[in-house]
Scaffold this active site. Structure first.
Site, short mmCIF file in Angstrom:
data_model
loop_
_atom_site.label_atom_id
_atom_site.label_comp_id
_atom_site.label_asym_id
_atom_site.label_seq_id
_atom_site.Cartn_x
_atom_site.Cartn_y
_atom_site.Cartn_z
N GLN A 138 45.98 -3.17 2.45
CA GLN A 138 46.06 -4.60 2.76
C GLN A 138 47.03 -5.24 1.77
O GLN A 138 47.61 -4.54 0.95
CB GLN A 138 44.70 -5.29 2.66
CG GLN A 138 44.07 -5.32 1.29
CD GLN A 138 43.03 -4.24 1.11
OE1 GLN A 138 42.34 -3.90 2.06
NE2 GLN A 138 42.89 -3.72 -0.08
N HIS A 180 35.97 5.40 -0.41
CA HIS A 180 35.45 4.05 -0.15
C HIS A 180 34.87 3.87 1.25
O HIS A 180 34.86 2.76 1.78
CB HIS A 180 36.53 3.00 -0.41
CG HIS A 180 35.96 1.67 -0.83
ND1 HIS A 180 36.73 0.54 -1.02
CD2 HIS A 180 34.69 1.28 -1.10
CE1 HIS A 180 35.98 -0.46 -1.39
NE2 HIS A 180 34.71 -0.05 -1.45
N ASP A 189 46.72 0.83 -2.86
CA ASP A 189 45.54 -0.04 -2.76
C ASP A 189 45.92 -1.43 -3.27
O ASP A 189 46.29 -1.58 -4.43
CB ASP A 189 44.40 0.55 -3.59
CG ASP A 189 43.06 -0.07 -3.28
OD1 ASP A 189 43.01 -1.03 -2.50
OD2 ASP A 189 42.05 0.42 -3.81
N ASP A 190 45.84 -2.44 -2.41
CA ASP A 190 46.14 -3.83 -2.78
C ASP A 190 47.60 -4.04 -3.17
O ASP A 190 47.92 -4.96 -3.93
CB ASP A 190 45.25 -4.30 -3.94
CG ASP A 190 43.80 -4.47 -3.55
OD1 ASP A 190 43.45 -4.17 -2.40
OD2 ASP A 190 43.00 -4.91 -4.40
N CYS A 225 39.40 -3.47 1.92
CA CYS A 225 39.55 -2.02 1.78
C CYS A 225 38.73 -1.21 2.78
O CYS A 225 39.27 -0.39 3.53
CB CYS A 225 39.15 -1.59 0.36
SG CYS A 225 40.14 -2.31 -0.95
#
Length: 595
Positions: free
Chosen positions: A357, A150, A49-50, A89
């Site tokens: 991302q 999410h 994530d990120d 996200c």
């Protein structure tokens, strides 16, 4: 809005000959493997994530230690032109799971809020959407999601769970229903600073000035103000202040919790050994399914803020808390690879690693600590469509099928996983799929003819296209508008903590801003009709591609509308035996937290 395409002459180019030879070998390897294979492969999906593409050793980082991810890359294929469908996200994950652009399922926001922030929101991935987990489950696979979801929870009532992972093809779910936020960890600040200023502090200031002004005017005898007016104004201020304090007191409890299937196991969640707990759940799932094909989707909370790491990894990296989190995630991936080796499943398992991302470059604490990662040489980051926001790691390993040590420079997308695993599992693609999802990573297998996959790809302000009519293979990219970085000269939107793509937050470009990514990956030198002879022809092809794409978009409910993202008390989930406190810890009761 923008777009991109390919256009570098290929005739007698030795690099192209070498690349095509590699792709041909990939096809031969796979055909041989398929002729030998007695069963369908297991699928292990690892999503960070990120995470920035510049954070990994195999993509050039020299100071962060990621030996297990590097081992994964050296044992398979590394994709260097791998794109996320969105730089945020929720829409990115919706596209990833369905193989469809998020706008098709209503998961692309037209407003400031582009993701879900509350468990008790009514929006989410529509029940009608078909995920690759559903396809694999229908083919007899055992399926599990461990970690972050999410993509919504319920629609109309607290227990309808219409958006829950178990309604989207997963047999088992253990993890976080929404996302990891600074507000989930005491002392780490808040992501609602702008909202507090607009909805709380500014109104209270206006009310305060109004009351003071009325008091002065009344005292001077210039204006008769009934006491009821003062009472109403003070009551309104009290309500605003009370709601603000309630938000501060209860947000963490109501939104930051862990679930196992439909039951809450820890509310609020504890970060103590959290990665170890998620990893243990993943290992146990693999161990339970050695006799049948399985899909494991291990969706890490790392490295989205709030950052965290267990004692074994705290203060061990050269990049502070962020580096600790990356290295702990790498350790977890090593555990997964090790158990596949121990159970002799490595040669029958496709492992795929990516990020949803690019790194969030604006993540800087009030003390000036960098809590965002590195996008390497690429401009921008999370929430914008410069290369830093959408170019993500992409690694595929399948020993004996994918030749080790391959580096693929052809454009690919993490949406490609959907048709790829469908073909590998022997599942037909859903009839509602358009061209964007019909190819995958190769015509038969998912890995061979990667060079012929994408005609174009579309995001909020980006479309990538291969203009074969122009006889070329370079990567062209055009922006119709770009976010305004602040302060001027910065590499992000630091004044708003994230870039927005509407109103005064963007700059429109007419003609579009055109780059040759193959020669200018940093996106520093926009082309002009003077510097590029095919400037207008390229833009015409790209505009036609964008127009054709728009014609295929159906009218669907906007899942990220203001109505759908707001908190709804009747949808709030709480521990069933916790009374009014909404707090429980079944993790400690089960002895899981100490593992």
């Amino acid at each position: 809005m923008g777009l991109a395409l390919k256009c570098e002459q290929t005739a007698k180019d030795p690099r192209v000959v070498e690349k095509m030879s590699v792709l041909f070998l990939l096809l031969l390897f796979l055909c041989e493997a398929q002729s030998r294979a007695a069963s369908r492969p297991n699928i292990v999906v690892l999503m960070a994530d990120d995470l920035g593409i510049g954070d990994l050793g195999c993509y050039g980082n020299k100071t962060l230690r990621t030996p297990n991810i590097d081992r994964l890359a050296s044992g398979g294929a590394k994709l260097t032109q791998h794109l996320a469908a969105s730089p945020l996200c929720t829409p990115s994950r919706a596209a990833f799971l369905t193989g469809r652009y998020p706008v098709r399922s209503g998961m692309a926001s037209r407003f400031r809020t582009g993701v879900f922030l509350f468990v008790a929101s009514s929006g989410g991935l529509p029940p009608s959407e078909i995920t690759f987990a559903k396809l694999l489950k229908d083919q007899g696979y055992s399926t599990a999601l461990i970690g972050k979801w999410h993509l919504g929870m319920s629609c109309h009532s607290r227990m309808d769970f219409c958006h829950h992972p178990l309604r989207h093809g997963f047999d088992y779910f253990y993890g976080l229903p929404v996302t990891n936020l600074r507000d989930c960890k005491p002392g780490e600040g808040t992501v609602f600073g702008t909202a507090f200023r607009v909805l709380v502090f500014s109104p209270l200031q206006v009310l305060g000035v109004t009351v003071l002004t009325l008091v002065v005017l009344r005292g001077l005898g210039l204006l008769h103000v009934p006491r009821a007016v003062f009472f109403c104004l003070l009551l309104l201020a009290a309500v605003i202040l009370g709601l603000f304090l309630c938000f501060l007191l209860f947000f963490r409890t109501l939104n930051c919790f862990l679930m196992r299937n439909y039951e809450i196991t820890q509310q609020p969640m504890s970060y103590d050994n959290l990665t170890q707990r998620l990893t243990m759940e993943a290992l146990q799932f693999v161990q339970r399914n050695t006799e049948r094909p399985f899909l494991l989707f291990l969706s890490y909370l790392h490295v989205h803020t709030a950052l965290f790491a267990s004692k074994e990894f705290t203060s061990k990296s050269q990049h502070g808390t962020y580096g600790d989190a990356v290295e702990e995630m790498d350790w977890s991936i090593g555990q997964i690879l090790n158990v596949l080796d121990e159970l002799k499943l490595a040669n029958t398992t496709l492992v795929y690693f990516t990020s949803d991302q690019g790194a969030h470059v604006e993540e800087v604490t009030s003390k000036g600590q960098m809590h965002g990662g590195s996008n390497g040489i690429y401009k921008g980051g999370k929430a914008n469509n410069w290369e830093g926001g959408i170019r993500v790691p992409g690694i595929l390993r399948w020993p004996g099928v994918i030749p080790a040590g391959q580096e693929i420079d052809e454009p690919t997308s993490n949406m490609d996983l959907f048709p790829t695993v469908a073909k590998l599992a022997g599942s037909a693609l859903p009839e509602d799929r358009t061209k964007e999802v019909t190819m995958g990573l190769g015509p038969q297998d998912g890995f061979s003819d990667i060079s012929s996959v994408h005609d174009f790809s579309v995001s909020v302000n980006l479309l990538r296209d291969k203009p074969r009519s122009l006889g070329c293979t370079s990567i062209w990219k055009a922006f119709f508008f770009t976010p305004k970085f602040t302060p001027e000269g910065a590499n992000g939107c630091f004044s708003t903590h994230v870039c927005f793509c509407f109103g005064d937050f963007i700059t429109h470009h007419n003609p579009p801003l055109l780059f040759d990514i193959s020669k200018d990956p940093r996106e520093r030198n926009p082309l002009t009709p003077t510097t590029e002879s095919q400037f207008h022809a390229i833009l015409q092809v790209m505009q036609e591609a964008a127009d054709n794409h728009s014609k295929t978009l159906p009218e669907v409910p906007n899942q990220l509308s203001l109505e759908n993202v707001l908190w709804k008390p009747w949808l709030q989930l709480c521990c069933p035996t916790s009374g009014l406190s909404c707090q429980c810890d079944r993790e400690k009761q089960d002895g899981r937290e100490s593992r």
